[in-house]
Design a protein around this motif. Structure first.
Motif, PDB file in Angstrom:
ATOM      1  N   SER A 227     -11.665 -18.228  28.071  1.00  0.00           N
ATOM      2  CA  SER A 227     -11.661 -19.575  28.643  1.00  0.00           C
ATOM      3  C   SER A 227     -10.997 -20.494  27.647  1.00  0.00           C
ATOM      4  O   SER A 227     -10.831 -20.140  26.474  1.00  0.00           O
ATOM      5  CB  SER A 227     -13.099 -20.037  28.924  1.00  0.00           C
ATOM      6  N   ASP A 228     -10.619 -21.670  28.121  1.00  0.00           N
ATOM      7  CA  ASP A 228      -9.831 -22.586  27.303  1.00  0.00           C
ATOM      8  C   ASP A 228     -10.178 -24.013  27.728  1.00  0.00           C
ATOM      9  O   ASP A 228     -10.054 -24.356  28.908  1.00  0.00           O
ATOM     10  CB  ASP A 228      -8.344 -22.281  27.543  1.00  0.00           C
ATOM     11  N   ILE A 229     -10.644 -24.813  26.774  1.00  0.00           N
ATOM     12  CA  ILE A 229     -11.000 -26.205  27.082  1.00  0.00           C
ATOM     13  C   ILE A 229     -10.588 -27.078  25.900  1.00  0.00           C
ATOM     14  O   ILE A 229     -10.675 -26.649  24.743  1.00  0.00           O
ATOM     15  CB  ILE A 229     -12.526 -26.351  27.366  1.00  0.00           C
ATOM     16  N   GLY A 291       0.542 -26.090  31.162  1.00  0.00           N
ATOM     17  CA  GLY A 291      -0.522 -25.087  31.134  1.00  0.00           C
ATOM     18  C   GLY A 291      -0.012 -23.661  31.178  1.00  0.00           C
ATOM     19  O   GLY A 291       1.196 -23.417  31.211  1.00  0.00           O
ATOM     20  N   HIS A 292      -0.959 -22.745  31.181  1.00  0.00           N
ATOM     21  CA  HIS A 292      -0.665 -21.313  31.127  1.00  0.00           C
ATOM     22  C   HIS A 292      -1.771 -20.551  31.825  1.00  0.00           C
ATOM     23  O   HIS A 292      -2.893 -21.060  31.952  1.00  0.00           O
ATOM     24  CB  HIS A 292      -0.568 -20.862  29.665  1.00  0.00           C
ATOM     25  N   GLY A 293      -1.467 -19.332  32.254  1.00  0.00           N
ATOM     26  CA  GLY A 293      -2.498 -18.474  32.824  1.00  0.00           C
ATOM     27  C   GLY A 293      -3.484 -18.050  31.759  1.00  0.00           C
ATOM     28  O   GLY A 293      -3.159 -17.996  30.572  1.00  0.00           O
ATOM     29  N   VAL A 318      -5.480 -20.845  35.588  1.00  0.00           N
ATOM     30  CA  VAL A 318      -4.507 -21.512  34.702  1.00  0.00           C
ATOM     31  C   VAL A 318      -5.166 -22.689  33.977  1.00  0.00           C
ATOM     32  O   VAL A 318      -6.227 -23.167  34.394  1.00  0.00           O
ATOM     33  CB  VAL A 318      -3.294 -22.049  35.502  1.00  0.00           C
ATOM     34  N   THR A 319      -4.514 -23.153  32.926  1.00  0.00           N
ATOM     35  CA  THR A 319      -5.000 -24.366  32.279  1.00  0.00           C
ATOM     36  C   THR A 319      -4.193 -25.565  32.757  1.00  0.00           C
ATOM     37  O   THR A 319      -3.042 -25.438  33.178  1.00  0.00           O
ATOM     38  CB  THR A 319      -4.893 -24.287  30.748  1.00  0.00           C
ATOM     39  N   ASP A 320      -4.836 -26.723  32.693  1.00  0.00           N
ATOM     40  CA  ASP A 320      -4.206 -28.012  33.009  1.00  0.00           C
ATOM     41  C   ASP A 320      -4.462 -28.846  31.754  1.00  0.00           C
ATOM     42  O   ASP A 320      -5.599 -29.263  31.526  1.00  0.00           O
ATOM     43  CB  ASP A 320      -4.895 -28.587  34.255  1.00  0.00           C
ATOM     44  N   GLU A 321      -3.419 -29.007  30.900  1.00  0.00           N
ATOM     45  CA  GLU A 321      -3.664 -29.584  29.578  1.00  0.00           C
ATOM     46  C   GLU A 321      -2.535 -30.486  29.063  1.00  0.00           C
ATOM     47  O   GLU A 321      -1.853 -30.134  28.102  1.00  0.00           O
ATOM     48  CB  GLU A 321      -3.958 -28.483  28.557  1.00  0.00           C
ATOM     49  N   PRO A 322      -2.380 -31.658  29.708  1.00  0.00           N
ATOM     50  CA  PRO A 322      -1.392 -32.587  29.157  1.00  0.00           C
ATOM     51  C   PRO A 322      -1.870 -33.174  27.826  1.00  0.00           C
ATOM     52  O   PRO A 322      -3.069 -33.187  27.542  1.00  0.00           O
ATOM     53  CB  PRO A 322      -1.316 -33.679  30.223  1.00  0.00           C
ATOM     54  N   ILE A 334      -6.339 -33.248  26.894  1.00  0.00           N
ATOM     55  CA  ILE A 334      -7.499 -32.961  27.736  1.00  0.00           C
ATOM     56  C   ILE A 334      -7.148 -31.728  28.558  1.00  0.00           C
ATOM     57  O   ILE A 334      -6.090 -31.682  29.192  1.00  0.00           O
ATOM     58  CB  ILE A 334      -7.836 -34.155  28.657  1.00  0.00           C
ATOM     59  N   GLU A 335      -8.032 -30.746  28.513  1.00  0.00           N
ATOM     60  CA  GLU A 335      -7.716 -29.466  29.148  1.00  0.00           C
ATOM     61  C   GLU A 335      -8.908 -28.857  29.866  1.00  0.00           C
ATOM     62  O   GLU A 335     -10.024 -28.849  29.340  1.00  0.00           O
ATOM     63  CB  GLU A 335      -7.273 -28.463  28.065  1.00  0.00           C
ATOM     64  N   ASP A 336      -8.639 -28.354  31.060  1.00  0.00           N
ATOM     65  CA  ASP A 336      -9.620 -27.526  31.750  1.00  0.00           C
ATOM     66  C   ASP A 336      -8.989 -26.222  32.183  1.00  0.00           C
ATOM     67  O   ASP A 336      -7.778 -26.135  32.374  1.00  0.00           O
ATOM     68  CB  ASP A 336     -10.158 -28.262  32.992  1.00  0.00           C
TER      69      ASP A 336
HETATM   70 MN   LIG Z   1      -4.638 -23.860  26.440  1.00  0.00          MN
END
Ligand SMILES: [Mn+2]
Length: 355
Positions: A227-229, A291-293, A318-322, A334-336
């Motif tokens: 996971s990635d946050i 983002g990335h898978g 995937v991640t959403d991280e601008p 900020i990333e989810d």
């Molecule tokens: Mn990431």
């Protein structure tokens, strides 16, 4: 169809006789057996016939117990890996073999030894199977995301003036580990003050001060799945400029999230966030892809970037991280981690975006 059958189907369609992988995560994906050392494991999958998992003696018992759908063979303490691979390829009469990653020396030896066999490198065949997660994998990814939330919350609570970055990282990692994380998904980032402008700032012995931005980027691992946050905090009260940057990044993150669903272009989702950041005058400071898978690897297909040719599919995670990074001033990201459904995205990480 099980995963090995799906792989056979894919290589057959590509007109290839067999697949050779040394990638521990791909071997786990295909057989259920996870080993820790790459290059001591070889999975050979002929289109016609059973997959063969070659293992070193120290992995033999565990592989025998865990690996499914393949025959486990012991390379032997004094055995030569090269000979074993050559034997298997000859035995199943493969004329063409695709591999994902081999050491250069192993590749050269194989080519030299078997001039009659064509060896081709390809990462996409297996990665395109791995990117769309099934129900079991989604359950593991949800668990990994929950563990990351524990880490993010512990990190946010730990941030205070006069604390070292590494102490915050320790709190994050301890919180995840004691709730069942197998280990960090990647090197934990605690980047404070001007260091918060480094997107991959890992963590240092820097002391965090009042008024500084602090970027926490972290992840957990559950049954191999990651996971990635990322959350960004400010110590005390934010300045107008800090708040402005935070608000722009949050808006970009949320609007990109709302645009996510199956069949959308990955580049379009990146575009939603990039446009918001550009319109606010920060385009030069958003210096990476959106983002990335995420799966068994922390970075896998698909990629959400302006150059991406991929279309999002149901079951992609995937991640959403601008982010906005201003040298000398600091950064906000900020990333989810987000699961793609037919008509919407679902955030798997849920820690509040407090600022
Ligand atoms: Mn990431």
């Amino acid at each position: 169809m099980n995963r090995l059958e799906k792989l056979k189907d894919a290589i057959k369609k590509a007109n290839i006789n067999g697949y050779l992988t040394t990638n521990v995560k791909s071997i786990y994906y295909l057989t259920g057996f996870m080993d820790i050392s790459e290059a001591t494991l070889f999975l050979i999958t002929p289109v016609n016939g059973d997959a063969i998992l070659l293992v070193q003696p120290l992995s033999y018992d565990a592989a025998n117990e865990k690996a499914e759908g393949c025959t486990v063979k012991n390379i032997g303490f004094r055995g030569k890996i090269l000979n074993k691979i050559v034997n298997e390829i000859r035995r199943s009469q493969m004329k063409s073999v695709v591999f994902d990653s081999l050491s250069t020396s192993m590749y050269l030896k194989l080519v030299q030894e078997m001039k009659e066999v064509e060896f081709k490198q390809d990462q996409d065949i297996l990665m395109s199977l791995r990117r769309q997660k099934d129900e079991r994998e989604i359950a593991f990814l949800i668990e990994a995301a929950k563990l990351a939330d524990f880490g993010a919350e512990a990190g946010m609570e730990a941030i205070k003036p006069r604390i070292h970055e590494y102490e915050v990282a320790a709190e994050i990692e301890y919180a995840m580990r004691r709730r069942g994380s197998e280990g960090v998904a990647f090197e934990t980032v605690v980047a404070s003050g001007p260091r918060s402008a480094y997107p991959h700032g890992v963590c240092s012995d820097r002391i965090i001060n009042e008024g500084e931005l602090v970027v926490l980027d972290l992840g957990a691992t559950y049954l191999g799945y990651r996971s990635d946050i990322t959350r960004t905090a400010v110590v005390g009260k934010p300045t107008i400029r800090q708040k402005k940057i935070f608000d722009v990044v949050l808006k970009a993150q949320e609007e990109a999230f709302k645009s996510i669903h199956a069949k959308v272009r990955a580049s379009d989702v990146d575009g939603v966030a990039r446009k918001i950041i550009t319109n606010e005058g920060f385009s030069d400071f958003f210096i990476h892809s959106l983002g990335h898978g995420v799966g068994l690897d922390i970075h896998e297909a698909p990629t959400l970037s302006p150059k991406s040719k991929e279309i999002l599919l149901e079951g992609d995670v995937v991640t959403d991280e601008p982010g906005i990074y201003i040298p000398g001033f600091g950064g906000v990201r900020i990333e989810d981690t987000v699961l793609i459904h037919k008509n919407h995205g679902e955030k798997l990480t849920k820690t509040p975006y407090s600022f």
